[in-house]
Design an enzyme around this catalytic site. Structure first.
Site, short mmCIF file in Angstrom:
data_model
loop_
_atom_site.label_atom_id
_atom_site.label_comp_id
_atom_site.label_asym_id
_atom_site.label_seq_id
_atom_site.Cartn_x
_atom_site.Cartn_y
_atom_site.Cartn_z
CE LYS A 17 25.53 -31.44 4.54
NZ LYS A 17 25.41 -30.05 4.87
CG ASP A 161 27.75 -30.77 0.83
OD1 ASP A 161 28.86 -30.27 1.01
OD2 ASP A 161 26.69 -30.28 1.27
O1 C5P Z 1 28.06 -27.61 -5.19
P1 C5P Z 1 26.64 -27.27 -4.92
O2 C5P Z 1 25.75 -27.55 -6.10
O3 C5P Z 1 26.12 -27.85 -3.66
O4 C5P Z 1 26.61 -25.70 -4.71
C1 C5P Z 1 25.45 -24.93 -4.80
C2 C5P Z 1 25.84 -23.45 -4.81
O5 C5P Z 1 26.37 -23.07 -3.54
C3 C5P Z 1 26.97 -23.12 -5.79
O6 C5P Z 1 26.47 -22.81 -7.05
C4 C5P Z 1 27.63 -21.93 -5.14
O7 C5P Z 1 26.90 -20.77 -5.43
C5 C5P Z 1 27.47 -22.20 -3.66
N1 C5P Z 1 28.67 -22.83 -3.05
C6 C5P Z 1 29.80 -22.04 -2.82
N2 C5P Z 1 30.91 -22.64 -2.26
C7 C5P Z 1 30.90 -23.94 -1.92
C8 C5P Z 1 29.75 -24.73 -2.14
C9 C5P Z 1 28.66 -24.13 -2.71
O8 C5P Z 1 29.83 -20.84 -3.11
N3 C5P Z 1 31.99 -24.48 -1.37
#
Ligand code: C5P
Length: 315
Positions: A17, A161
């Site tokens: 994406k 995501d």
């Molecule tokens: O959800 P994902 O594993 O992709 O997120 C990785 C890190 O990115 C999370 O632990 C967080 O620190 C940060 N994040 C965030 N806000 C979001 C998505 C991700 O702070 N909406």
């Protein structure tokens, strides 16, 4: 994502994406950030294959459970800095298979093989797309019959995501990313993508936003992303480019000033814009046609700026 039979195996493609718009609306109590982001799938994908029999476990084949194994294409491991992440139980494919089996009350079965093409730590959603592919593939191969809503709930537990890839097609995602609003058909888009050698962790980039960051208003952001969707539906690339935006770019360019330089290179090479996708480090430029995308990609590749791709929207 629709799995298709290949002999006795099944396979599914897991597209990358790009974030055409990404605004951060605030920091949440759970440590995540509230976002408003427009994401589009592109025609560049990993491939996940399932076969009925688990393989013998060894240094390149990992055990997800007693009767379920996982491997990653060795060619992509050779190209990747973070091989340990890719080919271990930490891979989101393994986590997705375990989560789905637990929800359905079944034992994970068979062998999953991942052919990785999407660049790692690029902001192109490769790991999330692989997780969604594993959910969809296992749901089919294990004959579980879970609906899209249940799958999207599991997806949200795997990563912010992942639900986007379950829903398919361009969408505005809100909340921490898990609230997906499909936007329907947009005009075809063609992109040049450059991934510099630098790799960035999403957690670090969000962490760098800091508590003093002043967040955008909900209504203002909704107006901007709504305007962008309308101009992308019309195929008005000039107008669209004025609304392309990524709030995380400001943070990343402080850690990695070469991102600013790459954006300028893309514009100098003839792209309408230059913008980072997600939390980086890949940068993309929108162009008029697939032919132009390939021409600019060749020109940039010769300058050894990192990995360069030409691709288009859709899947
Ligand atoms: O959800 P994902 O594993 O992709 O997120 C990785 C890190 O990115 C999370 O632990 C967080 O620190 C940060 N994040 C965030 N806000 C979001 C998505 C991700 O702070 N909406």
């Amino acid at each position: 994502m629709v799995p298709r039979p290949v002999g006795t195996d099944w396979e599914v493609f897991a597209p990358a994406k790009l974030n055409l718009y990404l605004e951060v609306l605030g920091k949440r109590k759970d440590g995540f950030h509230d976002l408003e982001t427009l994401m589009v799938p592109v025609r560049f994908a990993d491939q996940l294959r399932w076969s009925e029999d688990p393989r013998p476990v060894n240094s390149s084949c990992y055990s997800i459970a007693d009767t379920c194994t996982f491997s990653v294409d060795s060619a992509c491991l050779a190209r990747c800095d973070s091989a340990a992440e890719l080919c271990s139980s930490r891979n989101l494919v393994c986590q997705a298979a375990l989560k789905l089996a637990q929800r359905a009350g079944v034992e994970p079965q068979g062998h999953f093989h991942l052919t990785k093409r999407i660049l790692v730590q690029a902001g192109m959603g490769g790991g999330s797309s692989d997780a969604a592919a594993a959910l969809v593939l296992a749901n089919t191969c294990w004959k579980l019959g879970l609906g899209k809503r249940e799958m999207a709930e599991l997806a949200a537990e795997l990563g912010s995501d992942v639900p986007f890839f379950i829903h398919e097609g361009p969408a505005i995602c809100r909340g921490r990313g898990e609230l997906v609003e499909p936007v329907g058909r947009l005009a075809p888009m063609h992109f040049v993508i450059v991934k510099p050698r630098l790799s960035l962790s999403t957690a670090r980039v969000f962490g760098e936003l800091g508590s003093r960051h002043s967040f955008a208003g909900l209504a203002e952001s909704a107006g901007r992303v709504g305007g962008l969707v309308r101009s992308l539906r019309r195929g008005a690339l000039g107008a669209s480019c004025r609304s392309l935006f990524n709030r995380l770019e400001g943070v990343v360019t402080k850690i990695a000033p070469e991102i600013t330089w790459l954006k300028l290179m893309l514009r100098g090479a003839g792209c309408w814009n230059g913008q980072m996708t997600g939390s980086g480090s890949a940068v993309f430029g929108l162009v008029n046609s697939a032919v132009q995308a390939r021409r600019i990609a060749r020109w940039l590749a010769a300058r050894r700026l990192g990995t360069v791709l030409a691709t288009s929207s859709g899947w």
